[in-house]
Write a protein that holds these residues in place. Structure first.
Motif, short mmCIF file in Angstrom:
data_model
loop_
_atom_site.label_atom_id
_atom_site.label_comp_id
_atom_site.label_asym_id
_atom_site.label_seq_id
_atom_site.Cartn_x
_atom_site.Cartn_y
_atom_site.Cartn_z
N ARG A 133 -7.19 -2.36 4.80
CA ARG A 133 -7.30 -1.08 4.09
C ARG A 133 -8.18 -0.11 4.90
O ARG A 133 -7.85 1.05 5.06
CB ARG A 133 -7.91 -1.35 2.72
N HIS A 185 2.37 1.42 2.48
CA HIS A 185 1.70 0.10 2.37
C HIS A 185 1.17 -0.10 0.95
O HIS A 185 -0.04 -0.21 0.75
CB HIS A 185 0.53 0.02 3.36
N PRO A 186 2.08 -0.19 -0.02
CA PRO A 186 1.60 -0.28 -1.41
C PRO A 186 0.78 -1.54 -1.69
O PRO A 186 -0.06 -1.55 -2.59
CB PRO A 186 2.90 -0.29 -2.24
N GLU A 187 0.98 -2.58 -0.89
CA GLU A 187 0.22 -3.81 -1.14
C GLU A 187 -1.21 -3.69 -0.60
O GLU A 187 -2.08 -4.44 -0.99
CB GLU A 187 0.96 -5.05 -0.58
N GLN A 229 -0.27 4.87 0.65
CA GLN A 229 0.24 3.93 -0.35
C GLN A 229 1.76 3.84 -0.30
O GLN A 229 2.34 2.77 -0.53
CB GLN A 229 -0.22 4.37 -1.75
N THR A 262 -3.61 -0.07 -3.12
CA THR A 262 -3.07 -0.33 -4.47
C THR A 262 -3.47 0.78 -5.44
O THR A 262 -4.38 1.57 -5.16
CB THR A 262 -3.64 -1.66 -5.00
N ASP A 263 -2.82 0.82 -6.61
CA ASP A 263 -3.20 1.78 -7.66
C ASP A 263 -4.65 1.58 -8.08
O ASP A 263 -5.40 2.53 -8.27
CB ASP A 263 -2.31 1.60 -8.90
N SER A 264 -5.03 0.30 -8.24
CA SER A 264 -6.40 0.01 -8.68
C SER A 264 -7.40 0.52 -7.66
O SER A 264 -8.44 1.10 -8.00
CB SER A 264 -6.55 -1.50 -8.88
N TYR A 265 -7.07 0.33 -6.38
CA TYR A 265 -7.95 0.86 -5.32
C TYR A 265 -8.10 2.37 -5.47
O TYR A 265 -9.22 2.90 -5.47
CB TYR A 265 -7.43 0.52 -3.91
N GLU A 307 -14.84 -4.98 -1.18
CA GLU A 307 -13.60 -5.74 -1.00
C GLU A 307 -13.81 -6.83 0.05
O GLU A 307 -14.47 -6.61 1.06
CB GLU A 307 -12.47 -4.78 -0.56
#
Ligand code: HEM
Length: 426
Positions: A109, A236-238, A233, A241-244, A101
């Motif tokens: 993150r 701090h959903p941003e 998450q 993330t789900d993809s993470y 990342e």
């Protein structure tokens, strides 16, 4: 042959092939010529610039903006149409985790997810680690012969990895097969047919990671780093993330497990091949922490890592254009005489052993390094106490051909059970 600047490629650079046996057996030996003569060279067989010296590898790690880690988990051998179709069929969508990342997303993150790696948090894992290590040694200590990889060094780190992540242990045999496929998919050079088989395993791994995550979401207060991520998450959903989470579930199992399994096998092999060092360690276990660093330096389990050049720059006097891909070979850097005098010797008292680059360096340095160190220390502690008389059996070591994850597939050792210290002195 010409490099991307239009300069002729030397014969040694043209011949460099990390998927062949020379590099597999010993990356530092294979790149000795490069450290001496051409420390940064273009490898046409790979399409990467190879960086071989300590200072240059460290400089690349240090500047993660000019040298982006975004390609760290990219397939080093692009897959063909058939394999891509298989991956698509499984909905494979491996993406950014932490290790690949860019900023500013990465640091935000990393900070949020750091707490489970603190020494206080890691201390909770030691009793299980100690217990497992003892139980596994109990199983073979009276037999006089064992393949340490198959009988212990693969499964104990896998169990610890799952425990750390908070993943149930029910799928362990499948996970071994899947993580090997992930390594081949990411850092190997499979043939077109192999690619299809690998793609099925990777696709299955991806789906299993998704299922484990879905189950975990039902009980997010459970222990482990992944449920911790699920809780983070919420706030701090941003950032998380789900993809993470899905990508990390898969990459994390491999990062936490294979690296450590290979590191322990490499360490035991190195020490037994250097008998005076092994005997010294058995006589004085206080040397274990530095011995662990020396083993990681001399024979680490992550041999090379990747970076993408984001702007025209220079490394060690060589101009590199934006878009260039780098293979930075820590295993070679760790044998650079300019930083580690008498680098090929195993010196358990080496005062700068800890400066090895096996865990990377800088903003992305391995978050799990202290868990890995703990595992190596406990293994060496148990082996030196209970099996000081073990020796390597006659064997040829084989490696899974790839640029980065390195450890012998089997490690046969032998000893006379009648001489076991616990029999002589129960
Ligand atoms: C990153 C090696 C064990 C989790 C890395 C990197 C390397 C590495 C080379 C990339 C560093 C960089 O780009 O500067 C190793 C080795 C290990 C090991 C050699 C064992 C001997 C573990 C374990 C865990 C773990 C046990 C988890 C429990 C991570 C994570 C990152 C990482 C999360 C990403 C850090 C970031 O990008 O901020 N590791 N690793 N590793 N490792 Fe490890």
């Amino acid at each position: 042959q010409l490099d991307p600047r239009g300069c002729p490629v030397s014969a040694a650079a043209a011949a460099f092939d990390p998927f062949e046996d020379g590099y597999q057996q010993s990356p530092p030996d294979e790149l000795r010529w490069a450290r001496a003569q051409e420390p940064i060279f273009y490898a046409p067989k790979l399409g990467y610039w190879v960086v071989a010296r300590y200072d240059d590898v460290k400089a690349v790690f240090r500047d993660h903006l000019t040298f982006s880690p975004s390609i760290a988990l990219e397939k080093i051998t692009p897959t063909g149409e058939a394999a891509n179709a298989v991956l698509a069929q499984y909905g494979y969508a491996m993406n950014r985790t932490l290790v690949n990342e860019d900023e500013p997303a990465h640091m935000a993150r990393r900070r949020l997810l750091m707490e489970p790696f603190t020494p206080a948090a890691l201390a909770h894992h030691e009793p299980l680690l100690r217990q497992l290590t003892r139980e596994y040694v109990d199983r073979f200590i009276d037999s006089g012969r064992a393949d340490l990889v198959d009988q212990m060094l693969w499964e104990v780190p896998l169990t610890m990895a799952l425990h750390f992540l908070g993943v149930p242990e029910e799928d362990m045999p499948k996970l071994r097969q899947y993580s090997i496929a992930h390594t081949v998919n990411t850092w190997g050079r499979p043939s077109a047919e192999q690619q299809v088989a690998v793609a099925h395993a990777v696709g299955n791994f991806w789906q299993l990671a998704g299922e484990i995550l879905a189950k975990m979401r039902l009980n997010p207060d459970a222990p482990g780093w992944m449920p911790f991520g699920i809780r983070m998450q919420r706030e701090h959903p941003e950032v998380v993330t789900d993809s993470y989470l899905h990508s990390m579930m898969m990459a994390g199992i491999v990062a936490a497990h294979e690296t450590t399994a290979n590191a322990t096998a490499n360490a035991v092999k190195l020490l037994l091949q250097n008998r005076p060092a092994w005997d010294e360690l058995c006589a004085d276990p206080r040397l274990i922490p530095n011995a662990v660093e020396e083993c990681l330096r001399h024979n680490g389990s992550v041999a090379a890592w990747r970076r993408l050049v984001t702007q025209d720059t220079e490394v060690g006097g060589v101009k590199l254009a934006a878009g260039s891909k780098l293979l930075i070979v820590m295993a070679s850097a760790n044998h650079d005489e300019a930083h580690f005098p008498d680098a090929d010797a195993v010196d358990l008292r080496r005062d700068n052993a800890v400066e090895h680059l096996t865990f990377g360096y800088g903003a992305h340095q391995c978050m799990g390094k202290n868990l890995a160190r703990l595992e190596l220390q406990v293994f060496l502690d148990e082996f030196t106490r209970r099996l000081p008389h073990m020796r390597l059996a006659e064997q040829r070591f084989s490696y899974l051909p790839n640029t980065s994850f390195r450890g012998p597939e089997h490690l046969w050792v032998e000893w006379d059970p009648a001489q076991n210290p616990e029999r002589r002195d129960p």
